[in-house]
Enzyme design. Structure first.
Site, short mmCIF file in Angstrom:
data_model
loop_
_atom_site.label_atom_id
_atom_site.label_comp_id
_atom_site.label_asym_id
_atom_site.label_seq_id
_atom_site.Cartn_x
_atom_site.Cartn_y
_atom_site.Cartn_z
NE ARG A 230 -62.37 37.22 78.83
CZ ARG A 230 -63.40 37.10 79.66
NH1 ARG A 230 -63.31 36.28 80.70
NH2 ARG A 230 -64.51 37.77 79.45
CB SER B 124 -20.70 20.02 87.73
OG SER B 124 -20.01 19.59 86.60
CD GLU C 7 -13.26 25.83 86.89
OE1 GLU C 7 -13.98 25.86 85.88
OE2 GLU C 7 -13.12 26.80 87.68
CG ASP D 278 -23.18 32.49 82.60
OD1 ASP D 278 -24.20 31.95 82.15
OD2 ASP D 278 -22.97 32.65 83.81
CB ALA E 103 -23.58 24.90 83.77
CE1 TYR F 12 -61.23 26.57 88.49
CE2 TYR F 12 -62.66 24.91 87.50
CZ TYR F 12 -62.43 25.87 88.46
OH TYR F 12 -63.38 26.15 89.41
CB CYS G 257 -28.75 29.61 90.48
SG CYS G 257 -28.15 29.27 88.84
#
Lengths: 457, 457
Positions: free
Chosen positions: A447, A42, A36, A288, A12, A431, A46
């Site tokens: 709240r 790439s 690499e 990372d 990444a 909403y 995940c």
């Protein structure tokens, strides 16, 4: 004169940096070489649990851009090349091709260290047995899928109950396994406070996952045929045909540390806001293998997450390309899913707040993620931490069903903006009955947090 | 000495204010009288489309708290009482019971005006025919459901293509109707820019809704039997067995205006931050009958939305109760759903920005709401407006499938905090493959908006 950018690590951060730099500077201006050590560029680590679980059918779907595609952009991607030495004073590094043993020195004008993280593998008896699988790389995923396809047993033990652990539990359930999660914490998902982690445990148990906490693994026992028989943890035996390790990762900084680059308390490289390694003008690092600033606590942390890695790469590439971009830090947002359970967190847990001397109040509420009168409105629990006196939002944790997880983004933005929980109570959130009760659960929590701040004083 | 709080209007704002005041002050300290001209208290008008569509089975599910429940808290709820005159100098008001014609004067120490909004009903031929239905009140919903159950025809015309219009289209589809939406704008959903509205039109057409734009309704024609035959608009006839009006609402301020209270340019009452009517110490107003400050444009607007109404009521009740709360304003967030299409917006549209002299750039992107490699990852379009030069976020519009709508909250919080689009590019949003691509669509839009700001200068 043509400059040379050398990138160590083709996932990444490294490939985003390379691609972004190339966008700004053409081949005659900037040569780009990427080393690499694996077979791929790439890809989405995940995504491995979703490939193992069968949501994603083919390995190549997890590859965002192949080496050939990068090469077509004028990026010299060298697979199966391991960088074994960094000579900072000489502005060069030494790479080795394991296949042939050939070693080469390559000079650089700009260097990007994107060496990622390595999975934590405790030195246990049996840890290297076939049938013990990590899930960090595509090779790992491929090996696990082959083993599951070939295996006859149906009992899986997942070691670790973090994001990868629970996602792998779902993948194995989908493949018809009886799943046991063995973990060392009081509750699964130690990135949550234990009172929220207990909700995750209950939900996992509802999925027939056997959740074994407070249990450090001591041995992975194999039979005479070399095949796995059981995992031993805290004196108990958990029969296993396959073992998946999801214990977490540590920054891979061997190369950088040997070269004397600055390493932080969490083992990651230290960088400035532009993602330059601290003290070096032409060495960059991201993803990372670095530590990042936690904007809430003011401390540095190590977080291995693709979304940060991609941002770092983009920022590094823009800066090398002659543009300007910075990474201000993180607030520690993470979200995960196991079957229909959604788990999310951002900011500080109680113990994080205590560790940095912040006094806080908490508020926990239950709500639905849709109007309560709609049928089967999914339930969610929201826990909010606010600083004592100031009322500044410190963190939010959410465990619930559909519509729960991504609500954490509300808190992530509020944390970034330094909002108080009182300010949050009047946020103008979307909403409509299919999306939210008239008081969004995050507002309900805010709240209650306001009242807690007032009562605590 | 016992004070008296009189509330006009027993829905979201009025009953929230009453309940919140009661929480702080007991019956010996504060008498609370509520005049409500209808049959119900505290119900969700926003839920009516879901009741008509059959998601919600019973009317009473839409009632959050009945008059009896309020009375049990010591709130004197008087249903079927219409307040017909307000005597501000005398600190009293006159109410009438339509059933008996009885009129009564009632004095107040505190007055809350929560008179809501009235549906816009253009003075058209046929507008009052049976078979022409509003959907503002539970009585409206009940009448419509009865008509649909009794009706034999299967052709429905919805007038208006705003949130209520499209939600009613879904409800009628679910009931097996052929639905035509007739509206006056170039595209449905005029709360979006037309280039985003076109996506809503295409999606509605995909649901076999006949969408007829640029068409002002001129007549609703009935047959000799008094039953509806067709809607005429822009010279065309649209056969109809039932007509639903979803044209919008206007603040109901007849009472307040007659008493000389301050009314704004949009017809709503003007209040201060504590929700007191401007210039009056003991008269409070909130919900659909007031104007609110738009924090992005700095102008006042009228927005009829239950979430604001509930907040206003809570704030008014806290202040009357001796606490302290304020409503800073809105950013104009709204979200809606029609079948699996999700539509959301916050902040300013292009024409809103122009109207207040803000120069802006736009960025529109397409993305998936989950990792693209997951099967059937839903697609969404995000449009972002940023101020020229400063790069301040001005607005976001989203049209897409699952996971699209509530992402608007990210922008709503960012707008509230006054963030720039550059600041947004590094927001630490929740990432995991089932929830987001590695770059959240909102971040992708922000990155494109940054480039647009830079290019425009």
């Amino acid at each position: 004169m043509t400059q040379r950018l050398v990138v160590v690590g083709g996932d990444a951060t490294g490939m985003s940096a390379a691609a972004q730099a190339r966008r700004h500077r053409d081949v005659s201006d900037l040569e780009i070489v990427v080393f690499e050590r694996g077979h791929f560029t790439s890809y989405s680590a995940c995504g491995i649990p979703y490939w193992v679980g069968g949501h994603v059918r083919e390995r190549d779907h997890l590859i965002a851009r192949t080496p050939e595609e990068h090469r077509a952009l004028g990026i010299d991607v060298r697979l199966r090349h391991e960088v074994v030495e960094l000579d900072v004073a000489g502005g060069r590094l030494r790479s080795r091709e394991p296949a042939t043993g050939t070693e080469t020195w390559t000079g650089y004008d700009h260097l990007v260290l994107a060496t990622g993280a390595r999975p934590i593998r405790p030195a246990l008896p049996g840890i290297d047995a076939p049938g013990v699988h990590g899930v960090q790389t595509l090779d790992d995923g491929e090996a696990l899928i082959a083993a599951l396809a070939a295996g006859t047993g149906r009992r899986a033990v997942v070691v670790g109950a973090g994001y990868i652990g629970v996602e792998m539990a779902e993948a194995l359930i989908r493949r018809g396994y009886e799943v046991t999660i063995v973990h060392s914490g009081a509750q699964p998902m130690s990135t949550l406070d234990p009172d929220m982690g207990v909700l995750v445990r209950e939900a996992l148990q509802g999925l027939d996952v056997n959740v074994v906490g407070d249990s450090e693994v001591t041995e992975i026992r194999t039979g005479d045929d070399g095949r796995i028989r059981a995992v031993f943890a805290a004196g108990r035996e958990h029969p296993a045909d396959v073992v998946v390790l999801g214990i977490g990762v540590a920054p891979e900084t061997t190369l950088a540390a040997a070269a004397g680059l600055p390493i932080g308390n969490h083992g990651g490289l230290l960088t400035d806001s532009a993602m330059r390694v601290t003290g070096y003008d032409n060495i960059w690092a991201g993803g990372d293998c670095v530590e990042v600033l936690d904007l809430v606590s003011g401390m540095r942390r190590h977080i291995a997450l693709g979304t940060h890695a991609n941002k770092h790469g983009q920022i590094i590439g823009a800066n090398i390309g002659g543009g300007y971009a910075t990474f201000p830090g993180v607030v520690g947002t993470a979200v995960s899913k196991v079957c229909d359970l959604e788990v999310a967190r951002t900011g500080l847990r109680e113990k994080d707040a205590r560790a940095v001397g912040l006094q806080y109040v908490t508020a926990t509420i239950e709500s639905t993620s849709r109007a309560g009168y709609l049928p089967d409105a999914p339930v969610m629990t929201v826990k909010m931490l606010a600083e004592r006196l100031s009322g500044r939002l410190l963190g939010v944790q959410i465990v619930g069903r559909e519509g729960a997880g991504k609500r954490v983004d509300i808190a992530a933005v509020a944390l970034t903006a330094g909002m108080t929980v009182a300010q949050m109570t009047t946020l103008d959130l979307g909403y409509a009955p299919p999306f939210s009760p008239v008081w969004d659960p995050v507002l309900v929590a805010a709240r209650k947090a306001v009242r807690a701040v007032r009562e605590r004083g």
